[in-house]
Design an enzyme around this catalytic site. Structure first.
Site, mmCIF file in Angstrom:
data_model
loop_
_atom_site.group_PDB
_atom_site.id
_atom_site.type_symbol
_atom_site.label_atom_id
_atom_site.label_comp_id
_atom_site.label_asym_id
_atom_site.label_seq_id
_atom_site.Cartn_x
_atom_site.Cartn_y
_atom_site.Cartn_z
ATOM 1 C CD GLU A 208 -2.608 1.362 2.572
ATOM 2 O OE1 GLU A 208 -3.632 2.068 2.561
ATOM 3 O OE2 GLU A 208 -2.223 0.744 3.581
ATOM 4 C CD GLU B 166 -7.346 1.853 6.531
ATOM 5 O OE1 GLU B 166 -6.477 1.187 7.110
ATOM 6 O OE2 GLU B 166 -7.156 2.419 5.444
#
Length: 270
Positions: free
Chosen positions: A146, A243
């Site tokens: 990520e 998230e």
């Protein structure tokens, strides 16, 4: 119906409750899967029990972070000098993923130390990911990298998702992909729809939050209806981790699911 499935990120959602209670709360709210970055504070058997009692799928875990304030606090894969720390942590992540039947491990890259160049950090990341892929070869888990935007984390080893995609292309393994975090992509140059299209073959997991304040979709500048449409267009049918920091309570913050095509499932009995 949308192709992808929503997972509750239990670090961010249901914080009104203790961690154990968040599993049942997520199930009652209609989620079928959960993700959270740090399972290592609990015995895997305990986590497995919470999942099973709530009828939930473990979607994703992260590799461990190092000591607070250290370059490896947010991972060690891209931190020169922390190779052994990375290997120990990754093997632990594989054990937890096996116990929890987690389909994805987010391999955290960490921060570039002041005395290290980004080129050195990138070389370390490639070497560590190559080793990690060998260890994961015979598992059911996919690894993802990520990119974190520079506003949130200025020294992160990966700050552009295209860099993560380049590393994945070099290593060329079906066990490795990118985590497309819509919030971080928006904060790192935008063009979310185009980048979803360009990176589609390498996207193995998606996370959502609005920009710039990281609240629920529909509270900021991202056209999330178009984002979810594009995810359908590229054929993404994996999990989408929620998230984000709710603006109110977690349950009240879930209003966006209906308008964006995710009607919540019926709540389940305890």
């Amino acid at each position: 119906m949308r192709k992808a499935k929503l997972a509750a990120n239990l670090k961010w959602l249901f914080k009104e409750l203790d961690f154990e209670s968040r599993f049942q709360a997520a199930a009652h709210a209609g989620f079928q899967g959960v993700e959270y970055p740090n399972p290592y504070a609990f015995e895997p058997t305990k986590l497995r029990g919470w999942l099973d009692r709530a009828g939930l799928k473990q979607v994703l875990i992260n590799t461990p972070g190092g000591p607070t304030g250290s370059p490896s606090e947010f991972g060690s894969a891209g931190v020169p000098g922390c190779e052994q720390e990375f290997r120990n942590g990754f093997l632990s992540a594989l054990e937890y993923a096996d116990w929890l039947d987690a389909g994805v491990i987010h391999v955290m890259a960490g921060n570039v130390p002041p005395e290290v160049t980004r080129r050195q950090a990138a070389a370390t990341l490639v070497a560590n990911m190559s080793w990690a892929l060998e260890q994961a070869q015979n598992t059911n888990t996919v690894l993802v990298m990520e990119a974190i935007n520079r506003f949130t984390m200025p020294r992160h080893s990966l700050d552009e998702i295209e860099h993560a995609a380049e590393i994945a292309a070099v290593l060329d393994s079906p066990k490795l992909g990118v985590l497309f975090d819509v919030f971080h992509v928006q904060r790192s140059g935008g063009n979310v729809l185009e980048r979803l299209q360009n990176l589609a073959p390498q996207i193995a997991h998606v996370q959502v939050a609005d920009s710039p304040h990281r609240h629920e979709p529909g509270t900021g500048e991202i056209a999330y209806s178009a984002v979810f449409d594009q995810l359908d267009n590229i054929g993404y049918d994996g999990w989408i981790g929620c998230e984000y920091e709710p603006t109110t309570s977690t349950l009240e913050s879930l209003w966006w699911r209906g308008p964006l095509g995710y009607e919540p499932a019926q709540g389940r009995a305890s």
